[in-house]
Design an enzyme around this catalytic site. Structure first.
Site, PDB file in Angstrom:
ATOM      1  N   GLU A   1       0.846  -1.209   0.000  1.00 40.62           N
ATOM      2  CA  GLU A   1       0.000   0.000   0.000  1.00 40.62           C
ATOM      3  C   GLU A   1       0.873   1.249   0.000  1.00 40.62           C
ATOM      4  O   GLU A   1       0.721   2.139   0.852  1.00 40.62           O
ATOM      5  CB  GLU A   1      -0.978  -0.014   1.181  1.00 40.62           C
ATOM      6  CG  GLU A   1      -1.980  -1.143   1.067  1.00 40.62           C
ATOM      7  CD  GLU A   1      -3.215  -1.030   1.977  1.00 40.62           C
ATOM      8  OE1 GLU A   1      -3.254  -0.162   2.871  1.00 40.62           O
ATOM      9  OE2 GLU A   1      -4.151  -1.825   1.775  1.00 40.62           O
TER      10      GLU A   1
ATOM     11  N   GLU B   1      -5.104  -8.703  -0.208  1.00 38.40           N
ATOM     12  CA  GLU B   1      -5.928  -8.340   0.959  1.00 38.40           C
ATOM     13  C   GLU B   1      -7.365  -8.244   0.485  1.00 38.40           C
ATOM     14  O   GLU B   1      -7.678  -7.420  -0.393  1.00 38.40           O
ATOM     15  CB  GLU B   1      -5.471  -7.022   1.582  1.00 38.40           C
ATOM     16  CG  GLU B   1      -4.123  -7.145   2.267  1.00 38.40           C
ATOM     17  CD  GLU B   1      -3.714  -5.919   3.066  1.00 38.40           C
ATOM     18  OE1 GLU B   1      -4.602  -5.198   3.573  1.00 38.40           O
ATOM     19  OE2 GLU B   1      -2.492  -5.690   3.162  1.00 38.40           O
TER      20      GLU B   1
END
Ligand code: AHR
Length: 500
Positions: free
Chosen positions: A173, A304
């Site tokens: 991220e 995720e």
């Protein structure tokens, strides 16, 4: 009667077993308490890993485990987690609850866990706050089988032989907690860092995962790929084996999220509608990937995914602990059917997270352990691992309680495993209706059929007091017909049929 058509002669793509992967972060009670209790714990363990948890995870054939984060990964300095445990640095886990991280679970412990699980390893490196040298040395420490400072250090710490790293994430991220980078900046960093994620062992390539988009940030996908594909980089073998995608289902949006257990019919359909959105994300990010990689050599890695609700009242908000109901079971069943159907591009997915965090398959409390409804769906779907996806479709109706959150009543996917056995998984999203399904199977003489099902009312969940409210039950309502099988799928259910 809904018609389902299955054409076993049309094999479409291999459903990589890694699609059934999991994710473990240094977050809340995932690693500590949930998996690792230390060798001196009164809880039964092998080298510190809880025996009950390891056994339960082996039963669903966990194929690959991602570690150490998540956001934690971009602040993790691996050298803090090696050497004598009592000398390891104690740090603050800034992302998750501000608690003390004593680093007692580090690289050696992670590989021991994967050894016990018999699964592949997915290490996520630190690009956000770590150096290129630190990343290079970690790879050398883990994998080099020769004379070098890191190989010597590993041996000094008790492990002469190198381990096998199957996947390596170059940051996490990085558009957010991993450094708030712009796509072009990250892509250039990716180019540099990945250069030093070397294959030290001839014959084994560490698959490198580039940090992809959050949800529908299609600009990120396009810009990262265009910067990475400029100049000579694509000429290098294995410069990018995967591009990640993160998507969580929050029924009431990111800010409010919504309760894990207290919801009405409307929120049920809204949540399932949001789970179905995964398909659009895969298709739209996939189209951009096709422009750069038409042969689909780079896997989409949904590392995720899952439900993210408001944490359980009375628990540390930084620990992301939530209960798990039949609604989570449906989200899992729907999402895994979508991944199967897109297994030409989706090569790995990792449910967030494996124990005690978000949509876990296992919850623990002291020495007690329960399997969640999501666990049981992974149990039903495990037969798809490494099987061939075959062409299938089903007639659906639109259902729901208001205009905004209409969903199809049914989803499905079908595969054939290495022994020639067919596996059909079906989800019924309706809260009230059961559906009769007439499955027509081309050139397949059904001799035997077995069924198993996860079905209960929508709020049903397992608790430490009542751990068996939701389990896998036999489903014997299947009738063999001249051209296939007929069955009735009850409301609010996830079904697996095995056909020979
Ligand atoms: O899974 C919890 C967190 O969600 C991860 O640390 C991060 O990558 C994502 O935002």
């Amino acid at each position: 009667m809904a018609r389902m058509v299955i054409n076993p002669n049309r094999k479409l793509s291999k459903i990589n077993k890694e699609i059934y992967g999991h994710f473990s972060e240094h977050l809340g009670r995932c690693i500590y308490e949930g998996i690792y209790v230390g060798e001196n714990s009164p809880i039964e363990n092998v080298n510190g890993m809880r025996t009950d948890v390891v056994e339960a995870l082996k039963a669903i054939r966990v194929p690959v485990l991602r570690w150490p984060g998540g956001c934690f990964a971009d602040e993790y300095h691996w050298k803090d987690g090696i050497g004598p445990v009592e000398e390891r640095k104690k740090i603050v886990n800034t992302h998750w609850g501000g608690v003390v991280e004593d680093n007692s679970f580090g690289t050696h412990e992670f590989f021991e866990l994967c050894r016990q699980l018999g699964c592949e390893t997915y290490i996520n490196g630190n690009l956000g706050s770590g150096t290129v040298q630190e990343m290079q040395e970690w790879v050398e420490y883990m994998t080099f089988d020769g004379v070098s400072p890191m190989a010597e250090l590993r041996e000094k710490n008790g492990h002469k032989d190198p381990w096998k790293v199957d996947f390596f994430g170059v940051g996490n991220e990085n558009w957010g907690c991993g450094g708030n980078m712009n796509p072009d900046f990250y892509a250039n960093e990716y180019r540099r860092y990945q250069t030093y994620v070397r294959d030290y062992n001839a014959g084994h390539h560490i698959q490198k995962i580039c940090g992809g988009a959050n949800v529908d940030d299609y600009d990120w996908t396009r810009e990262v790929l265009s910067t990475c594909f400029k100049h000579s980089l694509p000429a290098q073998h294995g410069f990018m084996d995967g591009l990640s995608l993160h998507y969580y289902v929050h029924p009431e949006g990111w800010e409010i999220k919504g309760s894990a257990t207290d919801f009405d019919d409307k929120v049920w359909y809204k949540t399932l509608g949001k789970a179905l959105y995964m398909e659009e994300l895969i298709e739209r990010h996939g189209k951009i990937m096709d422009e750069f990689d038409p042969e689909k050599k780079i896997g989409m890695i949904v590392d995720e995914w899952g439900t993210w609700f408001t944490c359980e009242p009375g628990t540390n908000p930084g620990f992301l602990y939530q209960q798990n109901t039949m609604r989570d079971a449906l989200v899992a069943g729907i999402t895994l059917n979508i991944f199967n159907k897109h297994s030409d591009r989706v090569k790995m997915a990792n449910l967030a997270q494996i124990v005690n965090v978000l949509q876990s398959v296992i919850l623990t409390e002291g020495d007690k352990m329960i399997k969640t409804p999501t666990y049981h769906v992974f149990d039903l779907y495990k037969y798809h691992q490494d099987a061939d996806l075959v062409d299938s479709s089903i007639e659906t109706q639109t259902i729901g309680v208001d205009e905004e959150w209409k969903v199809p009543n049914l989803t499905e996917s079908v595969s054939i495993d290495e022994n020639g056995v067919m596996h059909v998984t079906v989800t019924n999203l309706s809260l009230e209706e059961s559906y009769d399904i007439d499955a027509l199977i081309t050139d397949w003489d059904v001799k035997d059929v077995k069924g198993e099902i996860v079905t209960e009312e929508m709020h049903a969940m397992n608790t430490f007091e009542e751990p068996e409210n939701v389990t896998v039950k036999n489903f014997d309502g299947v009738q063999i017909t001249e051209r296939g099988v007929k069955f009735t799928v009850p409301p609010c259910s996830v079904l697996h049929l095995e056909l020979r």
